[in-house]
Design a protein around this motif. Structure first.
Motif, PDB file in Angstrom:
ATOM      1  N   ARG A 416     -66.081  69.165-137.888  1.00 53.65           N
ATOM      2  CA  ARG A 416     -66.828  69.192-139.207  1.00 53.65           C
ATOM      3  C   ARG A 416     -66.482  68.059-139.911  1.00 53.65           C
ATOM      4  NH1 ARG A 416     -69.772  73.136-141.288  1.00 53.65           N
ATOM      5  NH2 ARG A 416     -69.228  74.834-139.806  1.00 53.65           N
ATOM      6  N   ASP A 417     -65.157  67.857-139.913  1.00 49.60           N
ATOM      7  CA  ASP A 417     -64.426  66.760-140.953  1.00 49.60           C
ATOM      8  C   ASP A 417     -63.827  65.772-139.980  1.00 49.60           C
ATOM      9  OD1 ASP A 417     -65.113  68.414-143.195  1.00 49.60           O
ATOM     10  OD2 ASP A 417     -63.310  69.838-142.768  1.00 49.60           O
ATOM     11  N   PHE A 418     -64.078  64.442-140.519  1.00 51.64           N
ATOM     12  CA  PHE A 418     -63.462  63.246-139.985  1.00 51.64           C
ATOM     13  C   PHE A 418     -62.843  62.304-140.959  1.00 51.64           C
ATOM     14  CE2 PHE A 418     -66.502  64.421-136.553  1.00 51.64           C
ATOM     15  CZ  PHE A 418     -65.500  64.018-135.388  1.00 51.64           C
ATOM     16  N   HIS A 419     -61.660  61.991-140.745  1.00 51.71           N
ATOM     17  CA  HIS A 419     -60.963  60.795-141.581  1.00 51.71           C
ATOM     18  C   HIS A 419     -60.774  59.743-140.823  1.00 51.71           C
ATOM     19  CE1 HIS A 419     -60.028  64.217-144.034  1.00 51.71           C
ATOM     20  NE2 HIS A 419     -59.474  64.982-142.991  1.00 51.71           N
ATOM     21  N   ALA A 420     -61.349  58.747-141.367  1.00 51.68           N
ATOM     22  CA  ALA A 420     -61.133  57.269-140.778  1.00 51.68           C
ATOM     23  C   ALA A 420     -59.894  56.543-140.692  1.00 51.68           C
ATOM     24  CB  ALA A 420     -62.259  56.263-141.697  1.00 51.68           C
ATOM     25  N   LEU A 421     -59.182  56.104-139.468  1.00 53.57           N
ATOM     26  CA  LEU A 421     -57.861  55.550-139.498  1.00 53.57           C
ATOM     27  C   LEU A 421     -58.000  54.156-139.534  1.00 53.57           C
ATOM     28  CD1 LEU A 421     -56.902  57.606-136.363  1.00 53.57           C
ATOM     29  CD2 LEU A 421     -56.323  57.980-138.671  1.00 53.57           C
ATOM     30  N   GLY A 422     -58.815  53.267-138.896  1.00 58.10           N
ATOM     31  CA  GLY A 422     -59.049  51.923-139.069  1.00 58.10           C
ATOM     32  C   GLY A 422     -60.218  51.547-138.189  1.00 58.10           C
ATOM     33  N   SER A 423     -60.594  50.008-138.123  1.00 56.70           N
ATOM     34  CA  SER A 423     -61.490  49.435-137.422  1.00 56.70           C
ATOM     35  C   SER A 423     -61.043  48.660-136.333  1.00 56.70           C
ATOM     36  CB  SER A 423     -62.581  48.346-138.335  1.00 56.70           C
ATOM     37  OG  SER A 423     -63.093  49.253-139.339  1.00 56.70           O
ATOM     38  N   LEU A 424     -61.808  48.537-135.222  1.00 49.31           N
ATOM     39  CA  LEU A 424     -61.623  47.812-133.959  1.00 49.31           C
ATOM     40  C   LEU A 424     -61.695  46.457-134.453  1.00 49.31           C
ATOM     41  CD1 LEU A 424     -62.703  50.465-132.577  1.00 49.31           C
ATOM     42  CD2 LEU A 424     -63.605  48.969-130.808  1.00 49.31           C
ATOM     43  N   ASP A 425     -60.276  45.566-133.767  1.00 51.82           N
ATOM     44  CA  ASP A 425     -60.137  44.171-133.898  1.00 51.82           C
ATOM     45  C   ASP A 425     -60.490  43.585-132.622  1.00 51.82           C
ATOM     46  OD1 ASP A 425     -59.620  41.728-134.874  1.00 51.82           O
ATOM     47  OD2 ASP A 425     -57.495  42.040-135.118  1.00 51.82           O
TER      48      ASP A 425
END
Length: 477
Positions: A416-425
């Motif tokens: 239900r809930d997501f938290h972004a950690l970072g983007s692919l490089d």
């Protein structure tokens, strides 16, 4: 027409001649076998030699061997320098050939790694055969002394054998034709190496159900025998023809064969020893046994640790980029994705250990690959690798962790809930100490596409490290 007395005299002469011929033949027979008998008696009085012939030391199965009819016999004698001959065939036989190096020696470190990275149960199903393939007596003596000192238990229990082949058993290694513009010294070195491997393989056939070739300057992944057995079982279940499985991409390291093929491999190496380097010969051998493509397992189970080559001490710092000392095992989970899958490259293959990967058609913004853990986990490290050799890279996506599992359409699950950690490089995402900012247990890991692309996408591997979560943390989920 002869009268009866003349005919009788002629018959008597013929009879005497036949008797004389038989007498001479009999004397010759007795003299010949008398000499052979005396020779055998003299031989029996000689002391027992320490040389152990391959016929006496092989746990061979004749139905899998090509020895009948004296087909290309190898006149080679082996000396057992240390260890107890194996009385029963094991699951895995590991072969290592070692020569004197001008600089650092890595043989002892290699053996330490093999035995320290395997459990007692794993060691009981394997035997390591080391061929000391140098003719320097001082080096042979000191090397055997070191091995006996550091591996006495492995030697006594039949887990380690050290052998040697006398120089007179080798065909010429000098004055050979110079293929590939190699210098004469290089030709001699690689030709001698092929012969070393031929003799090592010849001795090892029958000692195990499978044979693994290593070099004398490698380190091993933890519990590598179990991983090898798992991969063999997976390969056999496919019921496809194979002759060689590879557990490292480098040289002649981590190449595995069926013991039934070893007599052919021995003769192949011996016949073409002067033609090309051993790893090139192996590719031809695989093709001849109708395995068209290499079968390379990842992550690699063996890493090259040598800095200086056995050839004239030249610098050689090759490393296998796919080696991992501890073969990872992600926690149990289900994997879902709304990206179109190509053939049988399903999303779950990016999560599971092994050579598999997810391969999909060009993704659109909002597409995802979501991992739902069977039990909540406190995630400490995350690695995501996409693409293959610079192609099919996932260009724009972010990595997220989620909480509170819910069911959605088509029997799928998500959080239900997501938290972004970072983007692919450039197709990669690596984050350590995830739990520093996210201490509670997570139930999902999601790769969310943030921009569409025209290229297909490969998600090669997703790996996480976790630590136990408390019951109170799990209850909060």
């Amino acid at each position: 027409m002869l009268d009866p007395p003349q005919e009788m005299r002629r018959y008597s002469k013929k009879k005497c001649a036949v008797l004389l011929l038989l007498l001479v033949a009999g004397v010759f027979y007795l003299v010949y076998h008398s000499q052979s008998f005396n020779s055998d008696l003299n031989k029996s009085e000689e002391p027992v030699s320490m040389n152990l012939t391959w016929k006496a030391q092989r746990m061979s199965s004749m139905e899998s061997w090509v020895e009948q009819g004296d087909y290309l016999p190898l006149n080679v004698t082996y000396q057992l320098l240390a260890g107890v001959p194996v009385a029963q065939s094991r699951y895995l036989c590991i072969g290592i050939s070692s020569v004197k190096r001008k600089k650092d020696s890595y043989l002892i470190s290699t053996l330490v790694s093999l035995f320290s990275q395997s459990s007692p149960e794993e060691r009981s199903s394997m035997v390591v055969v080391v061929l000391l393939a140098d003719f320097d007596i001082y080096w042979l003596t000191t090397t055997v002394t070191k091995i006996k000192s550091q591996f006495s238990s492995a030697l006594q229990q039949g887990h380690l054998l050290v052998i040697h082949v006398p120089e007179e058993c080798y065909p010429p290694t000098a004055g050979l034709k110079q293929n590939y513009n190699d210098a004469p010294e290089r030709v001699s070195f690689r030709s001698k190496q092929n012969l070393d491997y031929a003799f090592l393989v010849h001795y090892s056939a029958g000692l195990g159900r499978y044979y693994l070739q290593l070099e004398d300057d490698v380190s091993s992944a933890k519990n590598f025998p179990t991983t090898i057995k798992k991969y063999i079982q997976e390969q056999e279940a496919k019921k496809t023809t194979w002759a060689m499985l590879e557990f490292s991409s480098l040289g002649y390291i981590g190449k595995l064969y069926k013991s039934a093929h070893l007599p052919l491999l021995t003769r192949f190496l011996f016949l073409f020893y002067q033609e090309m380097p051993c790893d090139w010969l192996m590719s031809h051998f695989r093709l001849l046994l109708t395995q068209k493509e290499p079968i390379l397992f990842k992550p690699s189970l063996f890493q090259h640790i040598g800095t200086f080559s056995s050839f004239q001490g030249t610098y050689n710092n090759l490393k296998d980029k796919d080696f991992e000392e501890s073969v990872y095992s992600n926690p149990p989970a289900e994997v879902f994705s709304d990206m179109s899958t190509y053939k049988k490259h399903f999303p779950k293959l990016a999560w599971d250990a092994g050579e598999g990967f997810f391969w999909g058609l060009p993704p659109e913004k909002g597409n995802h690959l979501t991992v739902v853990f069977t039990d909540p986990r406190v995630v400490t490290e995350i690695t995501v690798e996409t693409g293959s050799e610079g192609k099919d890279i996932l260009g724009s996506a972010q990595v997220e962790i989620g909480h509170r599992v819910i069911a959605i359409a088509k029997r799928e699950k998500t959080c239900r809930d997501f938290h972004a950690l970072g983007s692919l490089d450039n197709g990669w995402f690596v984050m350590q100490q995830v739990d520093k900012n996210h201490r509670s247990a997570s139930s999902c890991l999601r790769i969310q596409v943030t921009a569409g692309q025209k290229e297909w996408v490969i998600i090669r591997k997703i790996r996480i490290s976790t630590k136990p979560s408390s019951l109170s943390q799990q209850a909060q989920m």
